[in-house]
Design an enzyme around this catalytic site. Sequence first.
Site, PDB file in Angstrom:
ATOM      1  N   LEU A 155       0.821  -1.224   0.000  1.00  0.00           N
ATOM      2  CA  LEU A 155       0.000   0.000   0.000  1.00  0.00           C
ATOM      3  C   LEU A 155       0.851   1.270   0.000  1.00  0.00           C
ATOM      4  O   LEU A 155       0.398   2.312  -0.473  1.00  0.00           O
ATOM      5  CB  LEU A 155      -0.883   0.028   1.244  1.00  0.00           C
ATOM      6  CG  LEU A 155      -2.238  -0.649   1.126  1.00  0.00           C
ATOM      7  CD1 LEU A 155      -2.811  -0.884   2.510  1.00  0.00           C
ATOM      8  CD2 LEU A 155      -3.189   0.191   0.294  1.00  0.00           C
ATOM      9  N   GLU A 196       1.998   6.971   6.408  1.00  0.00           N
ATOM     10  CA  GLU A 196       3.349   7.136   5.831  1.00  0.00           C
ATOM     11  C   GLU A 196       3.950   8.490   6.212  1.00  0.00           C
ATOM     12  O   GLU A 196       5.147   8.589   6.489  1.00  0.00           O
ATOM     13  CB  GLU A 196       3.315   6.992   4.300  1.00  0.00           C
ATOM     14  CG  GLU A 196       2.775   5.660   3.771  1.00  0.00           C
ATOM     15  CD  GLU A 196       3.459   4.435   4.327  1.00  0.00           C
ATOM     16  OE1 GLU A 196       4.563   4.557   4.895  1.00  0.00           O
ATOM     17  OE2 GLU A 196       2.884   3.339   4.202  1.00  0.00           O
ATOM     18  N   HIS A 199       5.489   8.242   9.508  1.00  0.00           N
ATOM     19  CA  HIS A 199       6.872   7.723   9.457  1.00  0.00           C
ATOM     20  C   HIS A 199       7.848   8.822   9.024  1.00  0.00           C
ATOM     21  O   HIS A 199       8.949   8.939   9.557  1.00  0.00           O
ATOM     22  CB  HIS A 199       6.980   6.565   8.453  1.00  0.00           C
ATOM     23  CG  HIS A 199       6.378   5.276   8.914  1.00  0.00           C
ATOM     24  ND1 HIS A 199       6.531   4.770  10.179  1.00  0.00           N
ATOM     25  CD2 HIS A 199       5.629   4.350   8.238  1.00  0.00           C
ATOM     26  CE1 HIS A 199       5.902   3.602  10.275  1.00  0.00           C
ATOM     27  NE2 HIS A 199       5.342   3.330   9.111  1.00  0.00           N
ATOM     28  N   TRP A 207       3.359  -1.193  17.579  1.00  0.00           N
ATOM     29  CA  TRP A 207       3.670  -2.506  18.159  1.00  0.00           C
ATOM     30  C   TRP A 207       5.172  -2.703  18.348  1.00  0.00           C
ATOM     31  O   TRP A 207       5.605  -3.692  18.922  1.00  0.00           O
ATOM     32  CB  TRP A 207       3.076  -3.647  17.318  1.00  0.00           C
ATOM     33  CG  TRP A 207       3.678  -3.817  15.954  1.00  0.00           C
ATOM     34  CD1 TRP A 207       4.744  -4.619  15.627  1.00  0.00           C
ATOM     35  CD2 TRP A 207       3.246  -3.217  14.734  1.00  0.00           C
ATOM     36  NE1 TRP A 207       5.006  -4.530  14.280  1.00  0.00           N
ATOM     37  CE2 TRP A 207       4.101  -3.682  13.710  1.00  0.00           C
ATOM     38  CE3 TRP A 207       2.220  -2.330  14.394  1.00  0.00           C
ATOM     39  CZ2 TRP A 207       3.958  -3.276  12.374  1.00  0.00           C
ATOM     40  CZ3 TRP A 207       2.079  -1.942  13.073  1.00  0.00           C
ATOM     41  CH2 TRP A 207       2.931  -2.405  12.082  1.00  0.00           C
ATOM     42  N   ASP A 218       7.897   1.783  20.392  1.00  0.00           N
ATOM     43  CA  ASP A 218       7.818   2.887  19.417  1.00  0.00           C
ATOM     44  C   ASP A 218       8.411   4.159  20.001  1.00  0.00           C
ATOM     45  O   ASP A 218       8.292   5.222  19.411  1.00  0.00           O
ATOM     46  CB  ASP A 218       6.375   3.112  18.970  1.00  0.00           C
ATOM     47  CG  ASP A 218       5.458   3.507  20.129  1.00  0.00           C
ATOM     48  OD1 ASP A 218       5.908   3.477  21.298  1.00  0.00           O
ATOM     49  OD2 ASP A 218       4.285   3.836  19.863  1.00  0.00           O
ATOM     50  N   VAL A 220       7.455   5.828  22.442  1.00  0.00           N
ATOM     51  CA  VAL A 220       6.382   6.739  22.849  1.00  0.00           C
ATOM     52  C   VAL A 220       5.724   6.102  24.068  1.00  0.00           C
ATOM     53  O   VAL A 220       5.319   4.936  24.018  1.00  0.00           O
ATOM     54  CB  VAL A 220       5.346   6.918  21.720  1.00  0.00           C
ATOM     55  CG1 VAL A 220       4.126   7.657  22.221  1.00  0.00           C
ATOM     56  CG2 VAL A 220       5.967   7.663  20.540  1.00  0.00           C
ATOM     57  N   THR A 223       1.441   5.213  24.083  1.00  0.00           N
ATOM     58  CA  THR A 223       0.825   4.152  23.274  1.00  0.00           C
ATOM     59  C   THR A 223       1.099   2.833  23.993  1.00  0.00           C
ATOM     60  O   THR A 223       2.255   2.512  24.249  1.00  0.00           O
ATOM     61  CB  THR A 223       1.415   4.111  21.852  1.00  0.00           C
ATOM     62  OG1 THR A 223       2.840   4.010  21.931  1.00  0.00           O
ATOM     63  CG2 THR A 223       1.045   5.364  21.080  1.00  0.00           C
ATOM     64  N   ALA A 227       1.583  -6.472  21.107  1.00  0.00           N
ATOM     65  CA  ALA A 227       2.283  -7.570  20.423  1.00  0.00           C
ATOM     66  C   ALA A 227       2.486  -7.210  18.950  1.00  0.00           C
ATOM     67  O   ALA A 227       3.271  -6.329  18.630  1.00  0.00           O
ATOM     68  CB  ALA A 227       1.516  -8.866  20.602  1.00  0.00           C
TER      69      ALA A 227
END
Lengths: 294, 106
Positions: A155, A196, A199, A207, A218, A220, A223, A227
């Site tokens: 995608l 995107e 990112h 995860w 991550d 952070v 959050t 898993a």
Amino acid sequence: MLVHRRLLDTDPGYPDACADIENFTYWRRVPARQAVVPIPVVVHVVWQTGSQNISDAQVHSQLAVLNPDFRATNPDLDRVPEVWRPLVADARLEFALATVDPAGEPTTGIVRARTAVPAFDSDDAVKSAATGGSDPWPADRYLNIWVCELAGGLLGYAQFPGGPPATDGVVVLHRGFGTTGTATAPFDRGRTTTHEVGHWLNLRHIWGDDGDGCHGSDFVADTPNQAGPNLGCPTFPSVSCENGPDGDMFVNYLDYTDDACMMMFTTGQLARIDATLAGPRASLLSMAGVTPDG
Amino acid sequence: MAEPLPPALFRRWVRAREEEEAGGPRVYRPSGYPLPPARGRDGIELRADGTLLEWTAGPVDAPVRSAPGRWTGAGPARLRLFPVGGEATVVELVAATDDLLQLRWP
């Protein structure tokens, strides 16, 4: 081909650049940025068949998603589970198609390039005219978005800050871009581009990119530890890694749920975005006349 | 001596979750097969020399390949997979044709 890993292996400066950015991000302790930052965007439509040559309207429909998503004014915010509503963050970014090109001439901010390539891979060929794509505009002044056919059901993909300017930007499948034209369910609400661009602003998958493990992060704090990625559209709560009772934050743009089921960034993610704009992407701030903590 | 494994097995396969049924085997299609868009397709690659590679969506969504693991035969239509950093697993080879691989996990 894996972009981040490939850059770690092949670009001698990239690992140090990433480490410097992470150190800067980790130690930065400042109040949230108040100023709204405009981000000039160039969309490269790289097409072989007519349907891949998406309409201006489809491009505009993507901008019409990106902006509310990064201002926390998206109409589906009411679907965020109650427990996470206090964490919803306004990233204070406003994306607009560029009106001036790198040479100073007026532009629509949409570049169209015909190609002989039936479908691009994640090897960055789409980012260079020499390999059948379209050359980027200067990455210190524009967000480059390439829209094309991608092979293998991919995608989209991005590049973290700190990588080579020649490949900086995001790539999105035309069928996952915007909300009209060739955009196809369940990826027809523009959220692939939101993910995107996340990112591109140095946000990581929530995860932690460790497969189905519970050890990845991550970077952070707000959050929940989770898993593997969530796919489709889970029902609340979706528990993993002993993160009950609330479970995975599958409504976050940096999970892998369907477009209709992701609708928020968190305050912690915003701190990373702010650090990116004060650090590796500071040129975008100075262009807009904004000071890092302004 | 187990019967020889089908040569079609030895290639890169991409997971087609949309074709799987609850409780059924995992379904894979060859790399390059026209699969619909999906976030994060994983995959598997078995090489005749015993190399096992696993593919997952990477940190910026482009597919990434694992470090090489190993696989061996484990009886008729059974493969023992030794992924890097993971537990050895015996999987059942349900089908391996030119355009379809089905593996049943325990």
